[in-house]
Design a protein around this motif. Structure first.
Motif: not given
Length: 385
Positions: A122, A124, A135-136, A138-139, A143, A202-203
């Motif tokens: 990804l 990261l 934020s990582t 959630r990304r 994905a 979201d997580n």
């Protein structure tokens, strides 16, 4: 708890001790974790059946001192040449009201495990702040919805506390006889909010993650179900035995500002002499042998337990690269639970997990949940005296 590699280290210390003290016989007994509270209580109440020396969890120190069970070894610790290299937080874990009641045996801290393959795929990089951590996470979840971004647990007190400490909050303020909860301060609330905001679709969905403890989050990571998790140096074996072997790395858990390290809880065990011992000098000597640099080095080699001496720890990190992020975490400064006999009650009555779970479920907001938790803590502090 019986454990072959650990027993080998203890047996070798005991053999050396018996050889050096002719006519002395040391009997070692391992007791199951589940029965330790009853066994310790019985030992304090019945000196005749009590051991001379015992290993105990470092969060139990203040309670055992209040119960009158542990011998004050301040002078002996001061005379012991190796003691000068003891890590300050480890020393704090045997200290109550300025007096010492044992020798630190090993220490454990947590850091951030992350999936190198997922991060690479990804694009990261390891998060450098707590905001980036969120934020990582959630990304990753966006994905790869089959993964938790960062596995978190509503019952994972020592995974949550770095968020409180990094934001300037405290569990409690004051000394053992006059502790007051700090969990409802504006800083602590900021940390509670940062941690509980990670429970969502979201997580890490609340329905799945609210009830998870530390072991659950590490198991999820080891099984390949999470992009990141907060795990201990003591979690290394479980992760190595899981599906993610060869596909993960560890960095210190980031703090609020870039490049800083969030304060971790310094767990671990201590060795103490019981007040009722009729072999005071020998018991103190055996404690020093068991908690010596040599024994702690061997315990690290056998079990991966982190030594409480800063110099022995540096040698361990040079030998085993996986230890480095944990040693960096320890060097950055760790925290400990309040040195109050009330802590055992606060811990066993799940005051903090309840508070986190009330916020996660939406039953209470951060202000109300932390206010109620502070009341419970203060009532425990008050009754413990």
């Amino acid at each position: 708890m019986r454990n072959a590699p650990k027993e080998k280290v203890v047996d070798s210390v005991v053999a050396g001790f018996e050889k050096a003290h002719k006519g002395t016989k040391v009997e070692v007994e391992y007791i199951p974790v589940e029965t330790r509270a009853q066994r310790v209580k019985a030992a304090f109440n019945d000196p005749g059946s009590a051991p001379d020396v015992m290993e105990y969890g470092n969060t139990d120190t203040a309670g055992y001192v209040k119960d009158g069970g542990l011998l004050d070894v301040t002078k002996q610790f001061g005379d012991w040449t190796e003691a000068k290299d003891t890590d300050p937080t480890a020393k704090q874990s045997v200290t109550v009201d300025g007096r010492l009641y044992g020798a630190p045996f090993y220490v454990g801290v947590r850091a951030l495990y992350y999936r190198t393959d997922v991060f690479e795929e990804l694009g990261l990089s390891a998060p450098r702040t707590m905001d980036e951590l969120a934020s990582t996470a959630r990304r990753i979840r966006a994905a790869k919805p089959e993964l938790y971004g960062l596995a978190v647990g509503g019952a994972y007190t020592y995974g949550a506390m770095p968020f409180v400490w990094a934001n300037g909050g405290e569990l409690a303020n004051g000394k053992s006889g006059s502790c007051a909860s700090g969990i409802d301060s504006p800083e602590a609330r900021k940390g509670i909010k940062a941690y509980t905001s990670l429970f969502g679709d979201d997580n890490c969905p609340a329905a799945k993650c609210a009830g998870m403890g530390g072991n659950d989050t590490v198991s999820a990571f080891a099984a390949g179900k999470a992009g990141m998790a907060i795990g201990g140096d003591f979690s290394h074996t479980a992760v190595e035995a899981g599906k993610v072997k060869g596909k993960y790395a560890v960095v210190p858990l980031p703090g609020v500002t870039s490049g800083s390290i969030a304060p971790a809880f310094a767990g671990g065990n201590n060795i103490g002499v019981l007040k009722s011992t009729s072999h005071r000098t020998l018991a103190v000597r055996l404690t020093e042998q068991l908690a010596s640099k040599k024994a702690q080095g061997e315990l690290f080699d056998a079990m991966g337990f982190l030594p409480t001496f800063t110099d022995v720890r540096t040698q361990a990190a040079a030998k085993e690269p996986f230890v480095k992020p944990f040693v960096r975490t320890l060097s950055a400064g760790t925290r400990f639970v309040p040195a109050s006999p009330a802590w055992a009650q606060i811990d066993s009555s799940l005051v903090l997990p309840t508070m986190f779970q009330e916020v996660i479920s939406g039953r209470k907001d951060v202000t109300k949940a932390s206010e109620d938790a502070a009341k419970k803590m203060n009532s425990a502090f008050g009754s413990a005296g």
